[in-house]
Write a protein that holds these residues in place. Structure first.
Motif, mmCIF file in Angstrom:
data_model
loop_
_atom_site.group_PDB
_atom_site.id
_atom_site.type_symbol
_atom_site.label_atom_id
_atom_site.label_comp_id
_atom_site.label_asym_id
_atom_site.label_seq_id
_atom_site.Cartn_x
_atom_site.Cartn_y
_atom_site.Cartn_z
ATOM 1 N N ALA A 95 42.277 32.803 32.528
ATOM 2 C CA ALA A 95 41.967 31.448 33.014
ATOM 3 C C ALA A 95 42.551 31.245 34.417
ATOM 4 O O ALA A 95 41.878 30.700 35.303
ATOM 5 C CB ALA A 95 42.513 30.392 32.047
ATOM 6 N N LEU A 96 43.789 31.715 34.625
ATOM 7 C CA LEU A 96 44.412 31.598 35.953
ATOM 8 C C LEU A 96 43.631 32.414 36.991
ATOM 9 O O LEU A 96 43.405 31.939 38.109
ATOM 10 C CB LEU A 96 45.867 32.078 35.902
ATOM 11 N N SER A 97 43.219 33.625 36.616
ATOM 12 C CA SER A 97 42.436 34.468 37.534
ATOM 13 C C SER A 97 41.103 33.806 37.893
ATOM 14 O O SER A 97 40.679 33.831 39.060
ATOM 15 C CB SER A 97 42.174 35.839 36.913
ATOM 16 N N GLY A 100 41.814 30.699 40.145
ATOM 17 C CA GLY A 100 42.179 31.167 41.491
ATOM 18 C C GLY A 100 40.982 31.714 42.253
ATOM 19 O O GLY A 100 40.802 31.418 43.445
ATOM 20 N N THR A 101 40.144 32.499 41.570
ATOM 21 C CA THR A 101 38.955 33.086 42.208
ATOM 22 C C THR A 101 37.955 32.001 42.603
ATOM 23 O O THR A 101 37.356 32.059 43.689
ATOM 24 C CB THR A 101 38.288 34.109 41.256
ATOM 25 N N PHE A 102 37.782 30.993 41.755
ATOM 26 C CA PHE A 102 36.849 29.897 42.056
ATOM 27 C C PHE A 102 37.338 29.081 43.261
ATOM 28 O O PHE A 102 36.561 28.768 44.173
ATOM 29 C CB PHE A 102 36.672 28.985 40.839
ATOM 30 N N ILE A 103 38.641 28.762 43.284
ATOM 31 C CA ILE A 103 39.212 28.015 44.430
ATOM 32 C C ILE A 103 39.010 28.817 45.716
ATOM 33 O O ILE A 103 38.651 28.270 46.763
ATOM 34 C CB ILE A 103 40.718 27.705 44.207
ATOM 35 N N ALA A 104 39.233 30.163 45.629
ATOM 36 C CA ALA A 104 39.061 31.023 46.814
ATOM 37 C C ALA A 104 37.601 31.039 47.275
ATOM 38 O O ALA A 104 37.317 31.017 48.476
ATOM 39 C CB ALA A 104 39.523 32.442 46.488
ATOM 40 N N GLN A 120 45.790 33.350 41.548
ATOM 41 C CA GLN A 120 45.299 34.676 41.147
ATOM 42 C C GLN A 120 46.459 35.606 40.787
ATOM 43 O O GLN A 120 46.405 36.322 39.779
ATOM 44 C CB GLN A 120 44.499 35.321 42.282
ATOM 45 N N ALA A 121 47.494 35.589 41.620
ATOM 46 C CA ALA A 121 48.657 36.457 41.390
ATOM 47 C C ALA A 121 49.375 36.099 40.092
ATOM 48 O O ALA A 121 49.894 36.983 39.402
ATOM 49 C CB ALA A 121 49.627 36.363 42.566
ATOM 50 N N MET A 122 49.382 34.807 39.750
ATOM 51 C CA MET A 122 49.987 34.380 38.479
ATOM 52 C C MET A 122 49.235 35.017 37.306
ATOM 53 O O MET A 122 49.845 35.471 36.327
ATOM 54 C CB MET A 122 49.971 32.856 38.365
ATOM 55 N N GLY A 123 47.899 35.060 37.405
ATOM 56 C CA GLY A 123 47.094 35.707 36.371
ATOM 57 C C GLY A 123 47.388 37.191 36.270
ATOM 58 O O GLY A 123 47.584 37.728 35.177
ATOM 59 N N THR A 124 47.461 37.868 37.433
ATOM 60 C CA THR A 124 47.746 39.308 37.462
ATOM 61 C C THR A 124 49.145 39.610 36.944
ATOM 62 O O THR A 124 49.358 40.601 36.240
ATOM 63 C CB THR A 124 47.602 39.857 38.901
ATOM 64 N N VAL A 181 31.219 37.200 43.812
ATOM 65 C CA VAL A 181 30.798 38.417 43.099
ATOM 66 C C VAL A 181 31.756 38.717 41.934
ATOM 67 O O VAL A 181 31.337 39.164 40.864
ATOM 68 C CB VAL A 181 30.730 39.621 44.077
ATOM 69 N N SER A 182 33.062 38.457 42.143
ATOM 70 C CA SER A 182 34.067 38.760 41.110
ATOM 71 C C SER A 182 34.013 37.792 39.933
ATOM 72 O O SER A 182 34.304 38.170 38.789
ATOM 73 C CB SER A 182 35.473 38.697 41.722
ATOM 74 N N LEU A 183 33.658 36.542 40.206
ATOM 75 C CA LEU A 183 33.779 35.466 39.214
ATOM 76 C C LEU A 183 33.043 35.726 37.889
ATOM 77 O O LEU A 183 33.639 35.583 36.819
ATOM 78 C CB LEU A 183 33.319 34.139 39.844
ATOM 79 N N PRO A 184 31.752 36.115 37.912
ATOM 80 C CA PRO A 184 31.042 36.325 36.639
ATOM 81 C C PRO A 184 31.698 37.387 35.755
ATOM 82 O O PRO A 184 31.732 37.247 34.533
ATOM 83 C CB PRO A 184 29.644 36.780 37.072
ATOM 84 N N PHE A 185 32.247 38.448 36.390
ATOM 85 C CA PHE A 185 32.888 39.520 35.619
ATOM 86 C C PHE A 185 34.146 39.010 34.907
ATOM 87 O O PHE A 185 34.423 39.388 33.765
ATOM 88 C CB PHE A 185 33.240 40.703 36.530
ATOM 89 N N LEU A 186 34.915 38.153 35.593
ATOM 90 C CA LEU A 186 36.107 37.578 34.977
ATOM 91 C C LEU A 186 35.732 36.679 33.794
ATOM 92 O O LEU A 186 36.405 36.695 32.756
ATOM 93 C CB LEU A 186 36.912 36.770 36.013
#
Length: 486
Positions: A95-97, A100-104, A120-124, A181-186
């Protein structure tokens, strides 16, 4: 026995059946996209400088802030893993990733993008220790090499293809699309995980010691920030660098002293009593310093000395990354059969040979030579990283798995920051020393020769680290584990 469903070790007195393959797939998708977006953004730094009207030192905060968040949160992960269930932590980290990706992806300003990187880093920071800890719990020791090799495929392959894919994206689209591009995969990884992820450990909820958390934050955060600041061109003599590193080291000494005196430490340092864990840890740290210093030096050399485009530079480094990714599972299987010594020692010989090759590069070096050296380097790394890590973690008793994975993941961030900072500072001083001795400062060839000389000097540092790693590798011994499931 079927790998998809196998009996776990006992946890809290219970024995459960784990669907290993779906759990692994959930982690592999999430891990790949998380690490892909980390390196993909590096290729967009020039676009960000232009779009937001900021300086190079400011844009570097997107990397420094990410590393700093990992350096602060990963040490606490050993405690977090014992407070919450596997499913809860997986869902929160994804959820954090995603947030973060959506905000970016929609970021209208640098401040928004900076916040996105921290989220994003919190998720990682939650995902990496959770992934390693879960594998240690659901995969028996005699199969861990192969599974850790699959993780190696993701951990090394994603950063390798990140620059190339982002170069493709940036040719026709804006940097926002790296995140779109990353968002759907997450999202797919989250849905997949919500369906298949199982709880593999029982939360013990140890007492939370606030002073330990404060000391850990100042300690690891200070060291990572200090070295990152030096690496960004601040110089080792800058007050902020000296104060950050000094405060960090002092806090880490107090933190370590406190952990050894507590009945329920936040990070159990008893893991350091196991010799093969220590040897494995040191080899992983030397590997991280070599990888991250090389990964910053090579793109700079390709784009500055050889004047290649970002996409061309990414393509040149792609074969080594792909071969490393493909070999990781193979090396994992070989580790399960033959142990670490016959992989790690030859691996360090290959790494040292490749680095010696890189220390000879100049303005005339051919693309074929660079690709060959990079492939040799990445083959060597695949022979060291996962075997050393798996062998070290195998020696730990079950109750120290969360602490062992937290220690390894934390110190990897610190080693990465140190390796990058030292390589960049050696590069800078090499450029300065070369320019001091030239007769014609106005000659446009001299800055290129100076930069190449600085890169050669920086690779000498990487060679020294590899030699230290080789000496450590002589002491590695196979940890004896049960050879079949009970």
């Amino acid at each position: 026995m079927n790998h998809d469903t196998q009996m776990s070790n006992t946890t809290g007195g219970k024995t459960g059946e784990y669907r290993v393959v779906p759990i692994l797939v959930s982690f592999l998708i999430a891990g790949f996209i998380g690490l892909f977006s980390e390196t993909a953004l590096n290729m967009a730094l020039n676009s960000l400088i232009e779009d937001f009207g900021i300086r190079e030192t400011t844009v570097q905060w997107l990397t420094t802030g990410y590393l700093l968040t990992l350096g602060i949160l990963v040490p606490v992960s050993g405690l977090i893993l014992q407070w919450f269930t596997t499913r809860q932590l997986f869902i929160v980290s994804l959820a954090l990733s995603i947030i973060g990706t959506f905000i970016a992806a929609i970021a209208p300003s640098f401040a928004f993008l900076m916040i996105a990187r921290v989220v994003q880093a919190m998720g990682t920071a939650l995902m990496l220790p959770l992934m390693f800890n879960t594998i240690l719990l659901i995969v028996p020791p005699y199969k861990r090499g192969k599974v850790m090799g699959l993780l190696g495929l993701v951990i090394m392959f994603a950063p390798a293809v990140g620059p190339t894919l982002s170069g493709l994206i940036l040719q026709s689209l804006s940097w926002h699309w790296i995140f779109w591009v990353s968002l759907p995969f997450l999202v797919v990884a989250l849905i997949f995980g919500m369906i298949f992820m199982q709880n593999v450990s029982t939360p013990t909820k140890p007492k939370i010691d606030l002073l330990s958390i404060v000391l850990s934050t100042i300690g690891f955060g200070g060291v990572v920030y200090g070295f990152s600041s030096a690496g960004e061109g601040g110089g080792w003599g800058e007050p902020i660098v000296i104060i950050s590193i000094s405060a960090g080291v002092l806090a880490l000494i107090l933190f370590s002293f406190r952990q050894t005196r507590m009945k329920q430490p936040m990070l159990n340092l008893r893991a350091f009593k196991y010799p093969m864990f220590v040897v494995g840890l040191l080899l992983v740290l030397t590997c991280m310093m070599i990888i991250l210093s090389s990964m910053i030096l090579l793109p700079l050399y390709l784009q500055t000395s050889l004047a290649l485009s970002t996409f061309a530079a990414g393509l040149l480094l792609l074969p080594g990354g792909i071969i490393n990714g493909l070999l990781s599972p193979v090396m994992g299987s070989l580790f399960d059969r033959f142990g670490p010594k016959w992989l790690v020692i030859p691996g360090l010989v290959l790494v040292t040979a490749a680095l010696i090759g890189f220390s000879t590069i100049d303005l005339e070096t051919s693309a074929a030579f660079l690709i060959a050296m990079h492939i040799i380097l990445m083959v060597g790394v695949s022979m060291i990283m996962m075997p050393a890590q798996t062998n070290g973690l195998n020696q730990l008793p079950r109750e120290l798995y969360p602490d062992g994975t937290a220690i390894m993941n934390t110190l990897q961030q610190v080693a990465g920051a140190i390796g990058t900072a030292v390589a960049i500072s050696i590069l800078s001083s090499g450029v300065e020393n070369f320019m001091k001795n030239v007769s014609d400062v106005t000659d446009p060839l001299n800055p290129l020769l100076a930069f190449t000389s600085g890169v050669q000097d920086a690779f000498l540092f990487a060679i020294a680290v590899a030699v230290i790693g080789f000496i450590i590798s002589i002491f590695i011994k196979r940890v004896e584990v049960e050879q079949q499931a009970s």
